[in-house]
Design a protein around this motif. Structure first.
Motif, PDB file in Angstrom:
ATOM      1  N   THR A 394     -38.545  15.437 -46.272  1.00 14.12           N
ATOM      2  CA  THR A 394     -38.164  14.067 -46.594  1.00 14.12           C
ATOM      3  C   THR A 394     -37.682  13.328 -45.355  1.00 14.12           C
ATOM      4  OG1 THR A 394     -37.540  14.758 -48.828  1.00 14.12           O
ATOM      5  CG2 THR A 394     -36.678  12.645 -48.049  1.00 14.12           C
ATOM      6  N   ALA A 395     -36.881  13.992 -44.529  1.00 14.48           N
ATOM      7  CA  ALA A 395     -36.377  13.349 -43.320  1.00 14.48           C
ATOM      8  C   ALA A 395     -37.508  13.039 -42.341  1.00 14.48           C
ATOM      9  CB  ALA A 395     -35.327  14.261 -42.654  1.00 14.48           C
ATOM     10  N   LEU A 396     -38.468  13.949 -42.200  1.00 12.80           N
ATOM     11  CA  LEU A 396     -39.584  13.714 -41.297  1.00 12.80           C
ATOM     12  C   LEU A 396     -40.464  12.563 -41.757  1.00 12.80           C
ATOM     13  CD1 LEU A 396     -40.651  17.408 -40.524  1.00 12.80           C
ATOM     14  CD2 LEU A 396     -39.597  15.782 -38.933  1.00 12.80           C
ATOM     15  N   LEU A 397     -40.697  12.483 -43.079  1.00 18.57           N
ATOM     16  CA  LEU A 397     -41.508  11.387 -43.604  1.00 18.57           C
ATOM     17  C   LEU A 397     -40.792  10.058 -43.410  1.00 18.57           C
ATOM     18  CD1 LEU A 397     -42.941  12.962 -46.880  1.00 18.57           C
ATOM     19  CD2 LEU A 397     -44.159  12.451 -44.769  1.00 18.57           C
ATOM     20  N   GLU A 398     -39.489  10.017 -43.616  1.00 23.35           N
ATOM     21  CA  GLU A 398     -38.749   8.773 -43.428  1.00 23.35           C
ATOM     22  C   GLU A 398     -38.736   8.356 -41.962  1.00 23.35           C
ATOM     23  OE1 GLU A 398     -34.946   9.540 -45.044  1.00 23.35           O
ATOM     24  OE2 GLU A 398     -35.569   9.294 -47.152  1.00 23.35           O
TER      25      GLU A 398
END
Length: 400
Positions: A394-398
């Motif tokens: 999730t952090a990488l996609l954001e």
């Protein structure tokens, strides 16, 4: 015919039939493999476990292996104690004895005062055993003394967390409570040494391999090359895939069930270790794998469909059709090099806790596979700074 059927027909046991089928020759205290490797059995496997050697001391018993072990030069050795006894009986003063042995006078005085346990005076062997017995200093294990910490560890073990994950997650969950700390080794000791009866059986079942005793890891066996079609080697994979900085690059492999009659396809995202499982059932042909992977990957956004790295297994013969349908580049590892897709190899080891070897994988439907993937994606990982794969992805996609 099948190996098991052939073994029954000739009256051979399962292990011997497998060895003969693989071309392994049994020799005295060892085995010879078809590639010429000779493996010798160590003596403990042949002689069994030795019974402990003990000696009486202070109304109890002490392990002689512990007595004979040399720990550190700062402790008096048995030879020094024998010299001390001879010099002391000769009437030499404590200070002269200390000078002769190269020790402090207080060390000699304390040795004579504390370890003289016989009416006949100072005896070196009895003194040596007494000092070893006193050095044990037994104490209550931390997980036995703290019920709150023990309850936390047991709850995470039931969720199939590893002791290392539990140890580091305690710091995250209780940053200001220093008493909520326990090392990985302490957890293993609590399971294998201090736990007894049904509690021990329950806890060992929650560990990844379910062993009842600790064993060293064995070397993985090299795989024989089976893929003969034109492939794109891993050497041509872009550097950004190796750096793990960009999400969307996956590693894949199969988990094989009993007698090779069922399988599950596993996909692991390199940056976040996010896991996806593809249902195959009893058919693991190239066409079935291609269709199952297309269905599984098709649910991903375009940003997460970068590349796929696989080993040189014939089940991936339809890699070109898979790439055309998904827009993903497919790269293949070198023969016998499973470490080139290490994230997937590690994840397959984790999945064996849910799908044991020699079990029928066909009984697990897509919903069951999704539940396992969700549970694995919610575990904290050391490689992610104790974040979960879901949190990291999730952090990488954001960020991107």
């Amino acid at each position: 015919m099948a190996r098991a059927q052939a073994a029954r027909q000739v009256g051979a046991d399962k292990r011997s039939a497998a060895d003969w089928d693989k071309g392994i020759t049994i020799i005295h205290r060892g085995r010879i493999y078809p590639d010429g490797r000779v493996v010798r059995y160590p003596d403990p496997i042949l002689t069994g476990v030795k019974s402990p050697r003990t000696a009486a001391v202070l109304g109890g018993k002490v392990d002689l292996d512990r007595v004979e072990k040399v720990i550190h030069p700062r402790y008096l050795s048995l030879l020094e104690r024998e010299q001390l006894r001879d010099l002391h009986r000769a009437g030499i003063s404590i200070r002269k004895i200390a000078a002769e042995l190269g020790r402090s006078p207080s060390t000699i005085s304390r040795e004579l005062r504390r370890n003289t346990v016989s009416e006949r005076g100072y005896l070196p062997h009895a003194a040596h055993r007494t000092s070893v017995q006193r050095r044990l200093r037994p104490r209550t294990p931390k997980l036995v003394a703290d019920p709150h910490l023990r309850a936390y560890v047991q709850s995470k073990l039931r969720k199939k967390w590893s002791p290392q994950q539990i140890s580091h997650r305690l710091i995250v969950d209780f940053p200001s409570r220093s008493q909520m700390r326990v090392s990985t080794e302490t957890i293993y000791q609590a399971i294998y040494v201090h736990a007894r009866g049904e509690l021990k059986r329950e806890l060992t079942r929650q560990l990844r391999h379910g062993r009842t005793s600790r064993k060293p890891c064995r070397d993985a066996q090299a795989r024989r090359p089976r893929f003969v079609d034109a492939i794109t080697p891993i050497a041509l994979r872009p550097p950004q895939v190796e750096s793990r900085a960009v999400p969307g690059h996956w590693e894949g492999d199969l988990i094989i069930g009993a007698t090779g009659r069922s399988a599950i396809a596993t996909l692991v995202e390199r940056s976040s270790r996010f896991v996806m499982l593809a249902h195959l059932g009893t058919d693991r042909s190239a066409d079935t794998l291609r269709d199952s992977l297309i269905t599984t990957v098709g649910a991903l956004p375009a940003a997460l469909r970068g590349s796929l790295t696989w080993d040189q297994g014939a089940e991936m013969a339809e890699h070109r059709a898979f790439g055309a349908a998904t827009g993903m580049d497919v790269y293949f590892c070198e023969p016998g090099s499973p470490w080139q897709r290490g994230s997937n190899e590690n994840t397959n080891g984790l999945l064996r806790q849910y799908f044991p070897r020699n079990s029928n994988l066909h009984i697990h439907d897509r919903n069951a596979l999704q539940a396992v993937a969700d549970e694995l994606n919610d575990r904290p990982r050391k490689s992610l700074g104790w974040q979960t794969p879901t949190e990291r992805l999730t952090a990488l996609l954001e960020a991107s």
